[in-house]
Write a protein that holds these residues in place. Structure first.
Motif, PDB file in Angstrom:
ATOM      1  N   SER A  22      14.818 -24.690  30.992  1.00  0.00           N
ATOM      2  CA  SER A  22      14.946 -26.141  30.891  1.00  0.00           C
ATOM      3  C   SER A  22      15.756 -26.607  29.686  1.00  0.00           C
ATOM      4  O   SER A  22      16.114 -27.778  29.594  1.00  0.00           O
ATOM      5  N   ARG A  23      16.063 -25.710  28.759  1.00  0.00           N
ATOM      6  CA  ARG A  23      16.807 -26.103  27.567  1.00  0.00           C
ATOM      7  C   ARG A  23      17.353 -24.853  26.883  1.00  0.00           C
ATOM      8  O   ARG A  23      17.054 -23.729  27.255  1.00  0.00           O
ATOM      9  N   LEU A  27      19.066 -22.745  29.633  1.00  0.00           N
ATOM     10  CA  LEU A  27      19.893 -23.715  30.348  1.00  0.00           C
ATOM     11  C   LEU A  27      21.365 -23.327  30.264  1.00  0.00           C
ATOM     12  O   LEU A  27      22.110 -23.487  31.239  1.00  0.00           O
ATOM     13  N   LEU A  42      15.149 -22.976  38.268  1.00  0.00           N
ATOM     14  CA  LEU A  42      14.718 -23.053  36.874  1.00  0.00           C
ATOM     15  C   LEU A  42      13.201 -23.067  36.787  1.00  0.00           C
ATOM     16  O   LEU A  42      12.532 -23.648  37.642  1.00  0.00           O
ATOM     17  N   THR A  43      12.676 -22.490  35.734  1.00  0.00           N
ATOM     18  CA  THR A  43      11.246 -22.632  35.476  1.00  0.00           C
ATOM     19  C   THR A  43      10.986 -22.694  33.979  1.00  0.00           C
ATOM     20  O   THR A  43      11.700 -22.105  33.166  1.00  0.00           O
ATOM     21  N   SER A  44       9.976 -23.464  33.628  1.00  0.00           N
ATOM     22  CA  SER A  44       9.405 -23.516  32.283  1.00  0.00           C
ATOM     23  C   SER A  44       8.072 -24.228  32.450  1.00  0.00           C
ATOM     24  O   SER A  44       7.648 -24.506  33.573  1.00  0.00           O
ATOM     25  N   ASP A  49      10.966 -31.779  31.491  1.00  0.00           N
ATOM     26  CA  ASP A  49      12.139 -31.080  30.963  1.00  0.00           C
ATOM     27  C   ASP A  49      12.923 -30.413  32.088  1.00  0.00           C
ATOM     28  O   ASP A  49      14.159 -30.409  32.087  1.00  0.00           O
ATOM     29  N   LEU A  50      12.211 -29.838  33.038  1.00  0.00           N
ATOM     30  CA  LEU A  50      12.863 -29.169  34.157  1.00  0.00           C
ATOM     31  C   LEU A  50      13.628 -30.158  35.031  1.00  0.00           C
ATOM     32  O   LEU A  50      14.744 -29.883  35.484  1.00  0.00           O
ATOM     33  N   GLU A  51      13.020 -31.302  35.271  1.00  0.00           N
ATOM     34  CA  GLU A  51      13.679 -32.316  36.091  1.00  0.00           C
ATOM     35  C   GLU A  51      14.993 -32.761  35.450  1.00  0.00           C
ATOM     36  O   GLU A  51      16.020 -32.910  36.126  1.00  0.00           O
ATOM     37  N   ALA A  53      16.799 -30.996  33.264  1.00  0.00           N
ATOM     38  CA  ALA A  53      17.748 -29.876  33.275  1.00  0.00           C
ATOM     39  C   ALA A  53      18.362 -29.680  34.655  1.00  0.00           C
ATOM     40  O   ALA A  53      19.574 -29.445  34.780  1.00  0.00           O
ATOM     41  N   TRP A  66      13.719 -26.582  40.661  1.00  0.00           N
ATOM     42  CA  TRP A  66      12.824 -26.194  39.574  1.00  0.00           C
ATOM     43  C   TRP A  66      11.381 -26.058  40.047  1.00  0.00           C
ATOM     44  O   TRP A  66      10.976 -26.670  41.030  1.00  0.00           O
TER      45      TRP A  66
END
Length: 263
Positions: A22-23, A27, A42-44, A49-51, A53, A66
């Motif tokens: 996510s960052r 990312l 993506l995962t975290s 934050d994922l949305e 990213a 995500w």
């Protein structure tokens, strides 16, 4: 027919799962894989934050989705794997990037902090690699696993760094990469590690504030810290057929710091 360079680096038709995506470095690597043509999951831990990213990647023309999950928890890892396979199909590329750091003198290092780092930085990599390999890569006889280690895993640090648990966990990731690369080569799965040096990020903020960005950059032969594109090339190399004859290896992306320190 021998393929061209653009063909060897092309990831169209591939699906990549990026943890800690996510960052920061995660990312950045997601951008690299997506720009080469891969679809991205993506995962975290944090959905917000994922949305954000995923929207950034989609804005760049990348197919990105995500799933929020805690890669320190086995049941969460297994849910992540199952949901990814259900929504995206086979996972061709796994980037194990989720991680944590902790600074404390060795003599006073909290045991719970040691366990937290080993759980996420090492055990989490193993569990997710095992699940994705058994359910997707081994049956298809194809896979690319990229583990994010650190130059901290290549040796000690100056005494003021006080990151014993982090160094130990990243050293474990490097040897995990070597051993797994040897064992899974017969399944046409490559396993490699990237060892970043200092990149400005949320994880390194405390160190940068304590030691100073200029001072840290001065220790590198290239006189700079890593930036938002410095991991891209290595990531796509290890993920693509350009790197199909490389496995069990680590590569430092650190401006030359590890050369000076003997890593």
């Amino acid at each position: 027919m021998t393929r061209t360079i653009p063909q060897l680096f092309d990831l169209k038709g591939k699906t990549a799962l990026v943890t800690g995506g996510s960052r920061g470095l995660g990312l950045q690597m997601a951008h690299a894989l997506g720009e080469a043509g891969a679809r991205i999951m993506l995962t975290s831990r944090k959905a917000a934050d994922l949305e954000e990213a995923a929207a950034e990647l989609q804005g760049a023309g990348i197919d990105a989705r995500w799933i929020a999950a805690d890669c320190a928890q086995e049941d969460e890892i297994r849910r992540l794997a199952d949901e990814t396979l259900q929504r995206m199909g086979d996972v061709n590329i796994l980037v194990n990037n989720a991680g944590a750091a902790w600074g404390a003198p060795a003599e006073d290092h909290p045991l719970e902090a040691w366990d937290k780092l080993m759980n996420l930085n090492v055990r989490g990599y193993f569990v997710l690699s095992q699940v994705i390999a058994k359910k997707s890569m081994i049956p298809r006889q194809y896979g690319r696993i990229i583990n994010i280690a650190s130059i901290a895993g290549l040796g000690g640090n100056p005494p003021e760094m006080q990151t014993l648990a982090y160094n130990t966990s990243k050293g474990a990731v490097i040897n995990f990469t070597r051993a797994l690369g040897c064992e899974w080569g017969r399944y046409n799965i490559t396993v490699n590690a990237i060892c970043p040096g200092f990149f400005p990020s949320r994880m390194t903020r405390g160190t940068l504030e304590r030691l100073g960005e200029d001072q840290l950059a001065a220790h590198a032969p290239l006189r700079r810290l890593g930036d938002d594109e410095d991991l891209k090339g290595t990531t796509v190399l290890f993920a693509s057929d350009a790197g199909k004859h490389i496995t069990g290896q680590w590569l430092a992306v650190d401006g030359g710091v590890s050369v000076i320190t003997g890593g």
